[in-house]
Design a protein around this motif. Structure first.
Motif, PDB file in Angstrom:
ATOM      1  N   THR A  57       0.843  -1.196   0.000  1.00  0.00           N
ATOM      2  CA  THR A  57       0.000   0.000   0.000  1.00  0.00           C
ATOM      3  C   THR A  57       0.876   1.243   0.000  1.00  0.00           C
ATOM      4  O   THR A  57       0.374   2.346  -0.084  1.00  0.00           O
ATOM      5  CB  THR A  57      -0.931   0.035   1.230  1.00  0.00           C
ATOM      6  OG1 THR A  57      -0.142  -0.091   2.414  1.00  0.00           O
ATOM      7  CG2 THR A  57      -1.973  -1.057   1.167  1.00  0.00           C
ATOM      8  N   ASN A  58       2.184   1.042   0.084  1.00  0.00           N
ATOM      9  CA  ASN A  58       3.120   2.169   0.086  1.00  0.00           C
ATOM     10  C   ASN A  58       4.294   1.899  -0.858  1.00  0.00           C
ATOM     11  O   ASN A  58       5.443   1.895  -0.440  1.00  0.00           O
ATOM     12  CB  ASN A  58       3.613   2.448   1.508  1.00  0.00           C
ATOM     13  CG  ASN A  58       4.226   1.229   2.173  1.00  0.00           C
ATOM     14  OD1 ASN A  58       3.939   0.098   1.801  1.00  0.00           O
ATOM     15  ND2 ASN A  58       5.073   1.452   3.142  1.00  0.00           N
ATOM     16  N   PRO A  59       3.995   1.683  -2.153  1.00  0.00           N
ATOM     17  CA  PRO A  59       5.078   1.399  -3.087  1.00  0.00           C
ATOM     18  C   PRO A  59       6.016   2.597  -3.202  1.00  0.00           C
ATOM     19  O   PRO A  59       5.596   3.743  -3.071  1.00  0.00           O
ATOM     20  CB  PRO A  59       4.356   1.122  -4.405  1.00  0.00           C
ATOM     21  CG  PRO A  59       3.064   1.851  -4.291  1.00  0.00           C
ATOM     22  CD  PRO A  59       2.709   1.798  -2.830  1.00  0.00           C
ATOM     23  N   ALA A  60       7.272   2.306  -3.444  1.00  0.00           N
ATOM     24  CA  ALA A  60       8.259   3.376  -3.570  1.00  0.00           C
ATOM     25  C   ALA A  60       9.311   2.963  -4.592  1.00  0.00           C
ATOM     26  O   ALA A  60       9.469   1.792  -4.901  1.00  0.00           O
ATOM     27  CB  ALA A  60       8.923   3.626  -2.215  1.00  0.00           C
ATOM     28  N   ILE A  61      10.013   3.965  -5.093  1.00  0.00           N
ATOM     29  CA  ILE A  61      11.134   3.749  -6.001  1.00  0.00           C
ATOM     30  C   ILE A  61      12.356   4.387  -5.362  1.00  0.00           C
ATOM     31  O   ILE A  61      12.317   5.565  -4.996  1.00  0.00           O
ATOM     32  CB  ILE A  61      10.864   4.350  -7.395  1.00  0.00           C
ATOM     33  CG1 ILE A  61       9.645   3.654  -8.030  1.00  0.00           C
ATOM     34  CG2 ILE A  61      12.094   4.246  -8.276  1.00  0.00           C
ATOM     35  CD1 ILE A  61       9.200   4.256  -9.335  1.00  0.00           C
ATOM     36  N   ALA A  62      13.412   3.612  -5.215  1.00  0.00           N
ATOM     37  CA  ALA A  62      14.626   4.120  -4.591  1.00  0.00           C
ATOM     38  C   ALA A  62      15.087   5.385  -5.301  1.00  0.00           C
ATOM     39  O   ALA A  62      15.218   5.413  -6.518  1.00  0.00           O
ATOM     40  CB  ALA A  62      15.720   3.056  -4.623  1.00  0.00           C
ATOM     41  N   GLY A  63      15.296   6.460  -4.544  1.00  0.00           N
ATOM     42  CA  GLY A  63      15.753   7.735  -5.095  1.00  0.00           C
ATOM     43  C   GLY A  63      14.647   8.737  -5.330  1.00  0.00           C
ATOM     44  O   GLY A  63      14.915   9.925  -5.506  1.00  0.00           O
TER      45      GLY A  63
END
Length: 163
Positions: A57-63
């Motif tokens: 529910t909290n996807p992220a992309i490094a950077g």
């Protein structure tokens, strides 16, 4: 350790209470708001066993700037039945992270992980120095992580609206 989906507590205090309540001593664990019984997946390849719970529910992309924090995460515990050097354990984390990222992208998630992922490598101290993608151990790590994460995400997708 399963926590409420809006958990915002004192994790050190809560983990110590969990340890005492369950008769544990010096344990290593993860916190998750995912329903462990519904999303836990285990996969084995060679001498590697991957235990994974996933919720995104909290996807992220490094950077990139992270989205607002929500409580679902990806936790990976690797149990490796080989004696590893400290360097090989670090290498195993790298390989597992690569496998996690590949799986997420391959399944259509536009993310390299979530904002609160955890990983632990559990192995005996030993002489195995490498666990990268070119090694037998690295291949087994990748296969176990990819299989268990894919299964856990499928389970989570089926139950996410009810959690």
């Amino acid at each position: 350790m399963q926590v409420h989906k809006n958990y915002d507590g004192d994790y050190k205090k809560d983990c110590l209470e969990f340890e005492r309540a369950n008769g544990l001593e010096n344990f290593v664990g993860f916190m998750t708001a995912a329903d462990i019984e519904k999303v836990l997946s285990i996969a084995e390849s060679g001498n590697v066993k991957a235990y994974i719970t996933a919720g995104i529910t909290n996807p992220a992309i490094a950077g990139d700037e992270p989205p607002r924090f929500l409580s679902k995460t990806i936790n990976i515990a690797l149990v490796i039945e080989e004696g590893l050097t400290l360097g090989a354990m670090a290498n195993a984390i790298m390989t597992a992270t690569e496998a996690k990222t590949y799986t997420l992208l391959n399944l259509g998630y536009n993310a390299t992980g979530t904002t609160s992922d955890g990983i632990g490598v559990f192995a005996f101290e030993g002489e195995q120095e490498w666990a990268g993608t070119a090694t037998r151990l690295g291949i087994d790590i990748g296969r176990a992580v990819r299989k268990a994460l894919k299964e856990s995400l499928k389970k989570w997708e089926k139950t996410k609206d009810s959690l």
